[in-house]
Design a protein around this motif. Structure first.
Motif, mmCIF file in Angstrom:
data_model
loop_
_atom_site.group_PDB
_atom_site.id
_atom_site.type_symbol
_atom_site.label_atom_id
_atom_site.label_comp_id
_atom_site.label_asym_id
_atom_site.label_seq_id
_atom_site.Cartn_x
_atom_site.Cartn_y
_atom_site.Cartn_z
ATOM 1 N N LYS A 36 -8.291 1.500 0.323
ATOM 2 C CA LYS A 36 -8.057 0.228 -0.476
ATOM 3 C C LYS A 36 -8.874 -1.016 -0.059
ATOM 4 O O LYS A 36 -9.363 -1.786 -0.958
ATOM 5 C CB LYS A 36 -6.607 -0.165 -0.701
ATOM 6 C CG LYS A 36 -6.212 -1.250 -1.742
ATOM 7 C CD LYS A 36 -4.810 -1.558 -1.852
ATOM 8 C CE LYS A 36 -4.318 -2.454 -3.012
ATOM 9 N NZ LYS A 36 -4.547 -3.870 -2.523
ATOM 10 N N THR A 43 -4.241 -0.109 -6.809
ATOM 11 C CA THR A 43 -2.959 -0.159 -7.403
ATOM 12 C C THR A 43 -2.803 -0.881 -8.535
ATOM 13 O O THR A 43 -3.776 -1.830 -9.010
ATOM 14 C CB THR A 43 -1.880 -0.821 -6.216
ATOM 15 O OG1 THR A 43 -2.421 -2.031 -6.130
ATOM 16 C CG2 THR A 43 -1.976 0.130 -4.953
ATOM 17 N N GLY A 61 -0.860 4.136 -8.758
ATOM 18 C CA GLY A 61 -2.431 3.610 -8.014
ATOM 19 C C GLY A 61 -3.270 4.855 -8.192
ATOM 20 O O GLY A 61 -3.091 5.950 -8.824
ATOM 21 N N ASP A 247 1.505 -4.521 0.272
ATOM 22 C CA ASP A 247 0.529 -4.585 -1.101
ATOM 23 C C ASP A 247 0.792 -5.739 -1.782
ATOM 24 O O ASP A 247 1.700 -5.945 -2.482
ATOM 25 C CB ASP A 247 0.732 -3.422 -1.861
ATOM 26 C CG ASP A 247 -0.406 -2.911 -2.807
ATOM 27 O OD1 ASP A 247 -1.124 -4.295 -3.152
ATOM 28 O OD2 ASP A 247 -0.692 -1.937 -3.279
ATOM 29 N N GLN A 250 1.650 -5.470 -5.757
ATOM 30 C CA GLN A 250 2.966 -4.827 -5.948
ATOM 31 C C GLN A 250 4.296 -5.846 -5.914
ATOM 32 O O GLN A 250 5.278 -5.040 -6.001
ATOM 33 C CB GLN A 250 3.108 -3.465 -5.274
ATOM 34 C CG GLN A 250 1.992 -2.577 -5.575
ATOM 35 C CD GLN A 250 2.209 -1.926 -6.770
ATOM 36 O OE1 GLN A 250 3.027 -0.846 -6.898
ATOM 37 N NE2 GLN A 250 1.389 -2.288 -7.779
ATOM 38 N N SER A 291 4.831 -0.446 -2.535
ATOM 39 C CA SER A 291 3.572 -0.088 -3.101
ATOM 40 C C SER A 291 3.728 1.290 -3.686
ATOM 41 O O SER A 291 3.935 2.337 -3.125
ATOM 42 C CB SER A 291 2.475 -0.174 -2.187
ATOM 43 O OG SER A 291 1.229 0.255 -2.545
ATOM 44 N N LEU A 293 0.934 2.738 -4.340
ATOM 45 C CA LEU A 293 -0.331 3.791 -3.779
ATOM 46 C C LEU A 293 0.201 4.772 -2.662
ATOM 47 O O LEU A 293 -0.294 5.733 -2.449
ATOM 48 C CB LEU A 293 -1.396 2.549 -3.195
ATOM 49 C CG LEU A 293 -2.390 3.217 -2.449
ATOM 50 C CD1 LEU A 293 -3.085 4.170 -3.349
ATOM 51 C CD2 LEU A 293 -3.119 2.222 -1.883
#
Length: 317
Positions: A36, A43, A61, A247, A250, A291, A293
């Motif tokens: 990321k 995400t 994500g 994150d 999020q 998150s 992700l």
């Protein structure tokens, strides 16, 4: 992972049979957030709506050629009917064509990916020689975190504080069986004031106000606030030198952190730096946003493992 025109279904038992360990989880989550940082993973903003006294959430994500979505309902009243209150499922798609690849029970992944997020942050913010860890709340998240942190740090001592002493005692007994020196502590301050690492995971919807003061922490302590900081008094966040989150994308709309302070870093920032480059001169905390992700990263690892082991049920599209 190769797509062969079939949808792989994995039940909770199937996921458990894949025997994914704490080191696997830490590596999968860390790799996703490192990606990321260099635009190799993304995400999406989560969605949420209320329904019939509960709510539904969706988060997800993109990572390593695959996109995923975790969709779940949370209904607290289910406990009175002998049912789980949380029903997560994860769907994984091939990102080039959009074709579905797998449909996965997300219960176990949800339990362990949170601890992997904590451990990933701790590899950058906690003392690598940390020997003591304190738990505020002693449920499933405490168990998952003890496994994750026990694999990443040379832990020796476990301090357990819970609203119900019997729950804390049961957790302490499990920790002793794992070889730790474990103690149940009645007073929250005494539980955290000498700990190198603190995990707070009290269900935040049960709290009206924080009962922990960050000034009680050791000067070099690391805290993972799984409860979005709701166990912690808002006025005490100024005692934390570095506040990070998993994150920034999020933060749940309308259900965010228990602080107005904006986190200075997130996991993508932390994991893209060399360990120690950003270590604070005092207390550090990771406050959770949750998150999607991490769910995708672990789900992708689980599906790879399941395919290699021949686990799961193949469904026609």
């Amino acid at each position: 992972m190769s797509y062969n025109g079939e949808l792989l279904y994995l039940s909770r038992d199937d996921v458990l049979r894949c025997e994914v360990g704490p080191s696997d989880l830490l590596a999968a989550v860390s790799d996703a957030f490192k990606a990321k940082a260099v635009q190799g993973a993304r995400t999406a903003k989560p969605m949420s709506f209320e329904a019939n006294g509960g709510y539904f959430d969706g988060k997800g994500g993109y990572f390593s050629g695959f996109s995923g979505l975790k969709w779940y309902g949370y209904f607290a009243a289910n406990a009175g009917h002998g049912q789980r209150d949380f029903w997560p499922m994860i769907i994984l798609n091939e990102a080039q064509t959009g074709l579905p690849v797998a449909f996965i029970d997300g219960t176990w992944i949800s339990e362990v990916r949170t601890a992997a997020i904590s451990a990933a942050g701790a590899t950058r913010l906690a003392d690598p020689n940390a020997q003591s860890i304190a738990f505020i709340a002693c449920g499933q998240q405490a168990r998952s975190h003890l496994q994750a942190f026990g694999a990443a740090f040379p832990l020796e001592r476990v301090l357990a504080h819970g609203r119900r002493r019997e729950t804390a005692e049961a957790f302490a007994n499990e920790a002793r069986a794992m070889g730790y020196d474990a103690e149940v502590v009645e007073e929250p301050r005494r539980a955290i004031e000498d700990a190198d690492i603190v995990i707070s995971s009290v269900p935040h919807r049960t709290l009206n106000d924080g009962f922990l003061d960050a000034s009680w922490l050791k000067r070099d302590a690391f805290v993972s606030m799984v409860d979005l900081g709701y166990s912690w008094q808002r006025r005490s966040f100024g005692e934390i030198e570095l506040l990070a989150t998993d994150d920034r994308d999020q933060v749940p709309p309308g259900r965010g952190y228990n602080t107005d302070r904006v986190p200075e870093k997130d996991l993508a920032d932390l994991l893209s730096e060399t360990r120690g480059d950003h270590a604070p001169a005092g207390r550090a905390a990771l406050i959770f946003s949750g998150s999607g992700l991490a769910d995708v990263a672990v789900a992708r690892f689980v599906v790879d493992r399941a395919k290699s082991m021949g686990i799961g049920r193949k469904l026609p599209l």
